[in-house]
Design a protein around this motif. Structure first.
Motif, mmCIF file in Angstrom:
data_model
loop_
_atom_site.group_PDB
_atom_site.id
_atom_site.type_symbol
_atom_site.label_atom_id
_atom_site.label_comp_id
_atom_site.label_asym_id
_atom_site.label_seq_id
_atom_site.Cartn_x
_atom_site.Cartn_y
_atom_site.Cartn_z
ATOM 1 N N THR A 77 0.804 -1.195 0.033
ATOM 2 C CA THR A 77 -0.089 0.013 0.120
ATOM 3 C C THR A 77 0.770 1.227 0.115
ATOM 4 O OG1 THR A 77 -1.788 -1.178 1.231
ATOM 5 C CG2 THR A 77 -1.820 1.357 1.143
ATOM 6 N N ILE A 78 1.799 1.215 0.530
ATOM 7 C CA ILE A 78 2.984 2.343 0.802
ATOM 8 C C ILE A 78 3.329 2.775 -0.579
ATOM 9 C CG2 ILE A 78 5.132 3.280 1.879
ATOM 10 C CD1 ILE A 78 4.286 1.774 4.341
ATOM 11 N N ILE A 79 3.941 1.720 -1.218
ATOM 12 C CA ILE A 79 4.506 1.546 -2.532
ATOM 13 C C ILE A 79 3.610 2.024 -3.506
ATOM 14 C CG2 ILE A 79 5.500 0.369 -4.197
ATOM 15 C CD1 ILE A 79 7.605 0.454 -2.448
ATOM 16 N N ARG A 80 2.482 1.718 -3.398
ATOM 17 C CA ARG A 80 1.290 1.904 -4.468
ATOM 18 C C ARG A 80 0.834 3.329 -4.352
ATOM 19 N NH1 ARG A 80 -2.801 -0.793 -2.778
ATOM 20 N NH2 ARG A 80 -4.025 1.076 -1.934
ATOM 21 N N LEU A 134 3.671 8.974 -10.447
ATOM 22 C CA LEU A 134 3.708 8.580 -11.528
ATOM 23 C C LEU A 134 2.115 8.601 -12.373
ATOM 24 C CD1 LEU A 134 6.043 5.673 -12.026
ATOM 25 C CD2 LEU A 134 6.561 7.867 -12.487
ATOM 26 N N GLY A 135 1.254 8.732 -11.410
ATOM 27 C CA GLY A 135 -0.240 8.819 -11.762
ATOM 28 C C GLY A 135 -0.776 7.409 -11.375
ATOM 29 N N LYS A 136 -2.262 7.427 -11.205
ATOM 30 C CA LYS A 136 -2.774 5.925 -10.992
ATOM 31 C C LYS A 136 -2.935 5.320 -12.091
ATOM 32 C CE LYS A 136 -6.111 7.655 -7.356
ATOM 33 N NZ LYS A 136 -7.650 7.756 -7.158
ATOM 34 N N GLY A 137 -2.781 5.977 -13.545
ATOM 35 C CA GLY A 137 -2.583 5.155 -14.702
ATOM 36 C C GLY A 137 -1.327 4.281 -14.618
ATOM 37 N N LEU A 190 3.082 -4.580 -9.466
ATOM 38 C CA LEU A 190 4.751 -4.740 -9.391
ATOM 39 C C LEU A 190 5.132 -5.880 -10.245
ATOM 40 C CD1 LEU A 190 5.131 -4.006 -5.753
ATOM 41 C CD2 LEU A 190 6.015 -2.479 -7.233
ATOM 42 N N LYS A 191 4.456 -6.709 -10.646
ATOM 43 C CA LYS A 191 4.929 -7.807 -11.554
ATOM 44 C C LYS A 191 5.625 -7.457 -12.361
ATOM 45 C CE LYS A 191 3.241 -12.346 -13.225
ATOM 46 N NZ LYS A 191 4.251 -12.311 -14.338
#
Length: 655
Positions: free
Chosen positions: A217-220, A227-230, A414-415
């Motif tokens: 969650t922190i990384i996201r 970089l934006g949600k996209g 992150l994959k």
């Protein structure tokens, strides 16, 4: 915030919901039975429960998100239908069975999402990550680990009608589960406070999140901010990922990690030739044809499973080194090392290994661009600003560690399988390189190697040389090493050992572990007196017999027995016991055997627990005087068991 711990029981003719207030210990119970209540009476109780439930702020349970909360939510929905009271109870029972046995993951996730929006839930099974297959743990096992007085099994088989005269017993069972859940909640308060803090800090519901999820969650949020949600999620809601493609391992091995010894060079040379098309099990169950005519076969221990090589390994420096997707492993077996005036044990670990490997070599999940490395490095630097043990330090640690694991997660933003293999393969060769450099510089012995470090048995006069070599390795890899000196390292195998630092701190793992923290209730804590006697002998030279024969805590002698659903636990007289059983090995008692289903249509199979000894079942300790039970303990059995695991450390007690 008002907090309630709860549990429910659902049967075709019974519904029970019991709740305890965390702060006041107030008890609120709702009990219905279609055998002795009218439909109107049942509806009145269910309505009262639902209205009361919806007015609360936080509910705490064990698998409550996956079961209890879903059932109550569905019962609330059903109240808008013409179901009678008895039909409501019966439907809740059927629905519960569907959740357990017949619901898809997608259906379950949809229901969980809908439930979470009603009343805030904190699921301790998820907090402790006991929903992970490698840590899966039942409330019964937690009761055993917490040494609860009563370890009773479900008194009525699931999905059967409850006789009226068993209703109170079922209610007592439910209350006992609530009390155990409350005890677990109190035992893991630091974990709860961490989640409450991070929920407020991040503005996201993390009450039931595992540590890894908190890290993700922190990384996201950091990636979204930069970089934006996209960059994370597509318009259809699916995560943005680097598509799977063939991975040429020769393209991702760092040039400066060229192996020099023949075995390590052979495994690296073999890896360079490989193209990974399926990340799963890339280095296990290997078709031998992939190694035909390759020099690696000269150094490989060719253990096979159904004609396939068990793993990728080579023998070097007297150890078998296993290379895998998760990391490198090697260990001496059945041997004990002690420091002396001339010799010492030196452990060398890489600090924050996988995060720093990526940061310092500037690689990242491809779909997130090089900007991700700036974000990653920023989090690493930010963690240094918070004292060890604080919530923010722990949260940032989880964020840093979450990247590698999720780079091979099919559901994560992150994959990137290439990132995953670049990390783990270069991590393994980094440690192999450190090993080579040390062994080429001084005459010493390797005790063990693992994912992030190597342990050496060295002459004290060579320690400065080794530290100089380590500094050279640090300059080459841009990584940092940490050193620890031990005066004892006794190893049975890579998962079972005892180690003591020169400052006296003892670390015991596997069968030698004697104390467990609240995050380890999933581990088998049976017969702790055996480990305590072995540890006392190895660390303090205390005779085994003294530890075993003077021990006065009956719970140290207890063993936890757990059966599969298709198995039965029988005494020698044929009496069936509960599938979750707490026993002691006794000088007088009953024999015990496990009944298993036949193989190949043959007869039922049986195995004694333990063979050649009698036992006393002691699930309900209110039925026993502990002093009397201690008198019946077969202490010779436990002393022999301690001797046996000491022998596995290479110590011959007969000498």
């Amino acid at each position: 915030m008002t907090r309630w711990v709860y549990d429910i029981e659902t049967y075709p003719n019974v519904f029970i919901g019991n709740f305890i207030n965390v702060n006041t210990r107030e008890r609120v119970g709702f009990k219905t039975c279609s055998n002795n209540m009218s439909d109107d009476e049942i509806i009145a109780i269910i309505d009262k429960m639902i209205n009361w439930y919806m007015a609360q702020e936080l509910f705490i349970g064990f698998n409550n998100i996956g079961f209890d909360a879903i059932v109550i939510s569905q019962m609330r929905t059903w109240r808008a239908t013409p179901l009678s009271g008895s039909q409501l109870i019966s439907s809740a029972s059927s629905f519960g069975q569907t959740i357990i046995r017949g619901m898809t993951d997608e259906e379950r996730r949809t229901l969980m999402y809908r439930t979470d929006s009603l009343v805030q839930q904190c699921d301790l099974m998820r907090v402790q990550h006991y929903d992970n297959p490698s840590r899966r743990c039942s409330l019964k096992q937690i009761k055993f680990a917490m040494r609860r007085t009563n370890l009773q099994d479900l008194p009525i088989p699931p999905n059967t009608h409850v006789p009226v005269n068993m209703l109170d017993k079922l209610d007592d069972y439910c209350w006992d589960d609530v009390e155990t859940t409350l005890a677990l909640y109190e035992a893991i308060q630091s974990n709860i406070q961490f989640r409450e803090t991070m929920t407020k800090e991040l503005g996201v519901d993390l009450w039931s999140a595992s540590n890894t999820k908190i890290g993700v969650t922190i990384i996201r949020k950091e990636v979204e901010s930069a970089l934006g949600k996209g960059a994370i999620r597509k318009a259809d809601g699916q995560p943005v990922q680097t598509p799977d493609r063939p991975i040429k391992l020769g393209d991702i091995i760092f040039p400066y990690l060229s192996m020099e010894t023949a075995p390590f060079h052979a495994v690296q040379d073999w890896m360079r030739e490989q193209v990974i098309t399926t990340p799963k099990n890339a280095f296990t169950l290997i078709n031998p044809e992939r190694m035909v005519s390759h020099p690696i076969t000269e150094f490989t221990d060719a253990k096979k499973t159904k004609g396939l090589l068990k793993n990728l390994n080579v023998n070097n420096y007297g150890l078998n080194w296993v290379f895998g997707s998760g990391g490198i492993h090697a260990s001496r077996n059945n041997i004990t090392y002690r420091s002396s005036d001339t010799m010492t044990i030196l452990d060398i670990d890489v600090s924050s290994f996988y995060p720093n490997l990526a940061i310092n070599n500037n690689f990242y999940p491809s779909h997130l661009s090089s900007s991700f490395n700036d974000i990653y490095k920023s989090l690493y630097e930010k963690r240094k600003l918070h004292a060890s043990g604080t919530n923010l330090n722990l949260a940032l640690k989880e964020a840093l560690n979450a990247v590698f694991g999720n780079s091979n997660n099919a559901f994560s933003f992150l994959k990137d399988s290439s990132y995953f293999f670049k990390t783990t393969i270069n991590g393994q060769f980094s440690l192999a390189k450190l090993t080579e450099m040390v062994m080429q510089s001084v005459d010493c012995e390797i005790i063990q190697g693992n994912t992030d470090g190597v342990t050496f048995y060295i002459n004290r006069k060579n320690e400065d040389i080794i530290r100089d070599v380590a500094s050279e390795w640090e300059r080459m890899t841009k990584l940092k090493l940490e050193f620890a000196e031990y005066d004892l390292m006794a190893i049975s195998d890579v998962n079972n050992y005892i180690a003591r630092t020169v400052s006296g701190k003892v670390k015991a793992k596997g069968r030698y572990q004697t104390s467990y923290n609240s995050s380890e209730y999933h581990k088998n804590q049976s017969e702790l007196i055996v480990a305590k006697a072995a540890l006392a002998y190895m660390v303090d030279d205390i005779p085994i017999e003294y530890t075993v024969y003077t021990a006065d805590n009956i719970y140290d002698f207890m063993r936890f027995v757990r059966l599969n659903k298709d198995q039965r636990l029988l005494t020698g007289d044929g009496i069936e016991l509960a599938k979750h059983q707490r026993i002691i090995i006794s000088t007088e008692g009953v024999t015990l055997k496990k009944e298993m289903q036949p193989l190949n249509n043959n007869d039922l199979r049986y195995t004694s627990i333990p063979a050649g000894y009698t036992i006393i079942p002691c699930n309900d300790m209110t039925q026993w005087d502990e002093g009397e039970l201690l008198l019946r303990v077969n202490r010779q059995y436990y002393a022999q068991a301690a001797s046996s695991i000491i022998n596995k450390l290479g110590v011959d007690l007969c000498k």
